[in-house]
Design a protein around this motif. Sequence first.
Motif, PDB file in Angstrom:
ATOM      1  N   ASN A 186      -7.679   5.420  -6.837  1.00  0.00           N
ATOM      2  CA  ASN A 186      -7.184   6.308  -5.790  1.00  0.00           C
ATOM      3  C   ASN A 186      -5.673   6.232  -5.675  1.00  0.00           C
ATOM      4  N   LEU A 194      -7.836   4.168   3.755  1.00  0.00           N
ATOM      5  CA  LEU A 194      -8.755   3.515   2.821  1.00  0.00           C
ATOM      6  C   LEU A 194     -10.205   3.718   3.246  1.00  0.00           C
ATOM      7  N   SER A 224      -6.422   0.872  -5.046  1.00  0.00           N
ATOM      8  CA  SER A 224      -5.615   1.974  -4.549  1.00  0.00           C
ATOM      9  C   SER A 224      -4.126   1.746  -4.761  1.00  0.00           C
TER      10      SER A 224
END
Length: 212
Positions: free
Chosen positions: A5, A169, A179
């Motif tokens: 991500n 998140l 991430s």
Amino acid sequence: MVKRNIFLDYGELIAKQEFNRDTLYRAHNLALDYLNSNHLNLVSLDNLAESHHQVISRYLEARKDGTEWSMQRIISQVTGALNISSSHVLPLVNIYKFNDHDYSLLPDAREVLLEIARSRKLGIISNLPHDSLINELEDFELLDLFETITISGRVGYRKPHQAIYRVALAKAQVEPAESTFVSHDGEEVAGAERVGMEGILVKSIKEVIGML
């Protein structure tokens, strides 16, 4: 571990949002037109501008500890000071959030975002008291690239406060170690790193391609 991500800042990375005296007074005049059309003619431009200025001063002071006000809270205080019914708050919120600034897509943003989106899940974490960026991304025809958009005005905290990264998140259902957060602001990058995310500091979005 592969970073799945990518969370991006919005202002000064994807788009430029320009707030100045002219854009603010454009919003004030549109707000005054709305009020006059609803028979609230006792409110003058000077009264409106001064009440708004006082509320914004309190807002700027309050956010020094990382908290954020929503545009609805800001406008509610303005209307309260002017003895305007709360029924007018939401129409005025829309007037200000769409008209108190100009916006434009930054160079290379479209090409870079399309490239990153081929292999990564994209999200935005932005410090804004309102959600005008959603409409702006629609105008840029880029909104569909982002799976999540996290805005400080909805969370109640601004970057680099840890709370806003944790909310982002959770919305993306991803762990910090999976991430990356990218911003032009070093304090915001450091805030992401404090919650366990990878942080990348760039001067422009074009740099992102070579850093992932």
